[in-house]
Every structure is written in structure tokens, then in C-alpha cells.
Design an enzyme around this catalytic site. Structure first.
Site, PDB file in Angstrom:
ATOM      1  CE  LYS A 117       0.436   9.656   8.272  1.00 27.78           C
ATOM      2  NZ  LYS A 117       1.650   9.115   7.636  1.00 27.78           N
TER       3      LYS A 117
HETATM    4  N1  GLU Z   1       1.735   5.734   6.268  1.00 35.82           N
HETATM    5  C1  GLU Z   1       2.836   5.584   5.390  1.00 35.82           C
HETATM    6  C2  GLU Z   1       3.706   6.835   5.414  1.00 35.82           C
HETATM    7  O1  GLU Z   1       3.725   7.562   6.364  1.00 35.82           O
HETATM    8  C3  GLU Z   1       2.415   5.154   3.994  1.00 35.82           C
HETATM    9  C4  GLU Z   1       1.554   6.116   3.242  1.00 35.82           C
HETATM   10  C5  GLU Z   1       0.995   5.558   1.945  1.00 35.82           C
HETATM   11  O2  GLU Z   1       1.330   4.456   1.570  1.00 35.82           O
HETATM   12  O3  GLU Z   1       0.197   6.281   1.345  1.00 35.82           O
HETATM   13  O4  GLU Z   1       4.461   7.086   4.512  1.00 35.82           O
END
Ligand code: GLU
Length: 481
Positions: A117
């Protein structure tokens, strides 16, 4: 753009621990049901690395400094995957918690990614589009230097405060860094616009997944539905956070399932109408005025708390972590909470909700739609061929043969209202929705099996964590760790 609601400072200690503490407590609770060696459990729990970057960008005649992070929680499968959020109160503790949730989410739904993240400490509303572009491109260069953006190592995606525009800038900037593998370069981020290698249905994916998650629960005969009912058209829904996820979830549930959305909460207040709110009309109103308040089809109130505490069948927190803490848990009057946001219920608050008989469908499952469709996009970029291209016309021909065979065998005409859908060979959006539905059903089935086979596990979140941690543990064991 995910434009989620802020309730608490991320990373702040609420007197019941931080967001990361909550996630680690959930992990520990599930570990108690698993037979993992202590060393392995510790390995899985800890975030592998967190990179902090500070960089300057010359804007408005002076140098501005920005701070960003990219955490990699696990690399038992590569690439590591997860969004990048733009938020003025982002911090390393929050990013690590979110990276851990990504590892667990990918393991639960069985998409082949580790968890990562990122965040940039910025209020996007303070900057012009061309300024945001320069900041995003600089951030991308910093990430690229450390392999924190790369099709095979680490693949960012949109999150709160970012969307397909930022992903298009990132992909473009990544290509300018001169990667060795330019053929696969588009797969360095997901959530791109369709015209830049994106996939149909990615923007709506998380909201769509929320809808499918609720459907899975309602179809399950092992549970009594919600208040003894299974038909969404008889149910009331409250949504907290009217960003990309909240808007799409509310739209699909009200327009397709005819559920009654009675309350929408945003950062400046909430709107309420026990007779049901027209979700698309609120969206249009917000585009015009910048707020959901003063919408003429509902009563407006500056009181955000009231929205979360409204009596309803389904509450969908779709904003940020720690929306429900010890402070308000006892006042939640929903029968089911579907966690569309990451980490909206603190570890301590969950105990109160469960004690009060609230059913909780956890974030690992409910909001996995985004990363599931990201997986489809990544595969599409690597194969460089749109889904369905090879078989669409063949399927259309085959279906046309079936219709005429049926007509000549029965002497009756194929029903006109079904003909078009039956003959159609499947557009990308249909395949994406079908794939998403399938992956969500698979994950639900695994949770339901754990709940029926292990009587000591009694809630969906522990079941989800159990499956995810077991999967990650098995992957580590297989490589001798
Ligand atoms: N930000 C989204 C989540 O928290 C999508 C992450 C992604 O598609 O890699 O799941």
C-alpha cells in the site's frame, strides 16, 4: 476518485489502539485457531518493509516538499499489490495496516498477489491538475528507483484521493524511466483509463463487489438472511462515504436490487429520507454543488454521527478506517454491516457489535472487488489481448444455431425479450462482472465452509483471516520458510 469521509486521524491512538493495532489483533485472534510455528506467525504478521520518501517539486515559484510511503507487507507471491492514497493525514502506521489488509484480502479471494500500500501526504484539493500531475510523476520516479512500481514486483492502483487520471500519469512516467521490459510496462499499475490499457468495469468494481458480497450472504441458507428476510427490495440501507465505492454500492443496490437507501453520510453531514433516496440524483446534485447536503429529495443535517447510528437493515461504511469505535459501537442499529472501506470497525468495537447480534461482513471480502478487477486488468496488460476477443463471434454463431434449432424443433419463436442477450457473445464488461461474481462467490464459499466446519470460529471476519493466514502460511512453508 475515491472521495471518502474522514472521521478520525488515521494512525491516531483512539485509547483502544491504532488502526494497525486493530489489524494485528484481528490477525492474532485468527492465529489462535491455526497451527503455525511462532516464528512463521511473526514473519507473516510483520510488514516486510516500509519506504519513506521525501521529495521536492518546484511549484508556484518555490520548492514544496512532499512525504510519501510505500509499504510491502508480504512478497510470498509477486507482484505485491495495493492502492496509493492521497490524503493530508496519511502516515506510515496507517499505510502498514492497509498493506497488511491487502495481503490478507488477496489471499482470501485467491488472487496471486502479495500485499502492499502507498500514500502521499497531500490534500489533492489544494492543487491544480497540472500541479498534481507533476507531483505524481515525481513520486512515480522515486517509487521506480526502488522497484516499488513494476509489473512483476509491485503494482499500485487507485485508492482514496486517486483515480484513473493519476494511474495514467504513473504508467506514463514509469515508461519514461526506461524499464527493460517495455512490452509489459502497462501492467505497472492498474485502474488506468480504458484508453490507456485499463479494463471495463474497474471504476465500479469495488462498489459492484459490495453488492455481490451482500448477494452471497443473502443466498446462504445457513443464515436467516437479514431480519429473517432475503429480498433486498424489502430492506433499508445507510451508506457512510459517498466516494467512488459508496456511490457505486448505493447505486447498484437501489437501482438493480431496489433496496431503499435511506441515509447517506459525508464529511460535512448526512441526508436522510425514510422513503428512499434517489442515489443518482444525489450524485448529480453533488457534482453541481460540491456537497450532498441541501439535496431536495431528503432532509439534510450537519450531524454525521446520526447517519451511522440510523436504524436500518444494512449499514455500509465506505469511507475510512475506524468509523465505528468504542465511542459509537453500542449505538449502531443496523442488522448487518458490510465493510466497504478498509478497517472501518476497530477491534474493540467489533466485540460490542457481535455481542449486540450485528452480522459483520468483513472488509477482506466485501471490498475485494477492486483488487479482483485489478487482477483482470493486470492479466489483460500482460497478455495484451482484450478479454473475449478470440471467442466472441464463435459464441454468437453457436448461440444463433441453438436458437434456430430450438425454433425448428418446437415450431415456436425464441422469446423476443431474451433473444438479444442470448445471442450476444459477451463484451468485456460482461466477462469482468462474471469473473468478479465468481471470485466473490468462491471467497464466500470458503468462509462459509470454515464457519460450518470449525465451530470455534463464529464470525465472518475470523473465518476470513483464518483462510488468508493459512494460505500465506502454506505459501511460506512451501518455500521452506
Ligand atoms: N485500493 C484498493 C483496495 O484497497 C484496490 C487495490 C488494487 O486494486 O490493487 O483494495
Amino acid at each position: 476518485m475515491d472521495n471518502a469521509l474522514k472521521m478520525k486521524e488515521p494512525g491516531a491512538d483512539l485509547g483502544e489502539g491504532t488502526f494497525l493495532d486493530s489489524v494485528e489483533s484481528y490477525i492474532d485472534r485468527a492465529f489462535a485457531h491455526l497451527d503455525l510455528s511462532e516464528g512463521l506467525a511473526e514473519r507473516i504478521r510483520a510488514c516486510n518493509s516500509t519506504y519513506t520518501v521525501r521529495f521536492g517539486v518546484r511549484l508556484r515559484g518555490r520548492m514544496y516538499s512532499f512525504t510519501g510511503w510505500r509499504s510491502v507487507h508480504s512478497e510470498h507471491v509477486e507482484p505485491a499489490k495495493g492502492g496509493i492514497r492521497y490524503d493530508a493525514s496519511a502516515n506510515a502506521n496507517e499505510v502498514e495496516a492497509l498493506a497488511a489488509l491487502m495481503s490478507l484480502k488477496c489471499a482470501l479471494v485467491d488472487v496471486p498477489f502479495g500485499g502492499s500500500k502507498g500514500a502521499l501526504c497531500i490534500d489533492p484539493k489544494q492543487w491544480e491538475v497540472h500541479e498534481l500531475e507533476r507531483i505524481t510523476r515525481r513520486f512515480t520516479q522515486e517509487l521506480a528507483k526502488r522497484n516499488l512500481i513494476s509489473p512483476g514486483r509491485n503494482v499500485p492502483a487507485p485508492d482514496m484521493g486517486t483515480g484513473e487520471r493519476e494511474m495514467a500519469w504513473m504508467a506514463d512516467e514509469y515508461k519514461r524511466t526506461g524499464p527493460a521490459d517495455i512490452v509489459n510496462a502497462n501492467a505497472c499499475v492498474t485502474g488506468k483509463p480504458l484508453s490507456r490499457g485499463g479494463i471495463a468495469g474497474r471504476t465500479e468494481a469495488t462498489g459492484r463487489g459490495v453488492q455481490y458480497a451482500i448477494h452471497c450472504y443473502l443466498r446462504d441458507a445457513a443464515h436467516e438472511g437479514i431480519g429473517g428476510r432475503r429480498d433486498l427490495s424489502t430492506m433499508t440501507v445507510a451508506i457512510q462515504g459517498f466516494g467512488n465505492v459508496g456511490y457505486h454500492a448505493a447505486k447498484f443496490l437501489s437501482e438493480e436490487d431496489r433496496a431503499k437507501v435511506i441515509c447517506i453520510v459525508e464529511r460535512d453531514g448526512c441526508i436522510f429520507n425514510p422513503g428512499g433516496i434517489n442515489v443518482e440524483a444525489v450524485h448529480q446534485h453533488r457534482l453541481r454543488t460540491g456537497s450532498i447536503l441541501s439535496f431536495d429529495g431528503a432532509e439534510s443535517s450537519p450531524d454525521k454521527k446520526r447517519g451511522l447510528e440510523v436504524e436500518c437493515d444494512i449499514l455500509i461504511p465506505a469511507a475510512m478506517e475506524n468509523a465505528i469505535t468504542l465511542e459509537n459501537a453500542d449505538r449502531i442499529r443496523a442488522k448487518l454491516v458490510a465493510e466497504a472501506a478498509n478497517g472501518p470497525i476497530s477491534f474493540q468495537a467489533e466485540k460490542v457489535l457481535l455481542k449486540n447480534g450485528v452480522i459483520i461482513l468483513p472488509d477482506l471480502f466485501v471490498n475485494a472487488g477492486g483488487v479482483i478487477v485489478s487482477y483482470f486488468e493486470w492479466v489483460k496488460n500482460l497478455t495484451d489481448i482484450p478479454f473475449g476477443l478470440m471467442e466472441r463471434r464463435r459464441r454468437e454463431r453457436r448461440n444463433a444455431q441453438i436458437t434456430s434449432a430450438l425454433e425448428s424443433m418446437t415450431g415456436k419463436e425464441f422469446p423476443e425479450d431474451m433473444r438479444e442477450e442470448f445471442l450476444e457473445g459477451g463484451q468485456e464488461i460482461d466477462l469482468v462482472r462474471s469473473g468478479l461474481d465468481d471470485v466473490m462467490r468462491g471467497a464466500y464459499h470458503r468462509m462459509a465452509s470454515v464457519l460450518s466446519e470449525l465451530p470455534e470460529i463464529r464470525d465472518f471476519r475470523t473465518a476470513a483471516y483464518y483462510i488468508a493466514l493459512k494460505g500465506i502460511g502454506d505459501a511460506y512453508k512451501a518455500i521452506g520458510i
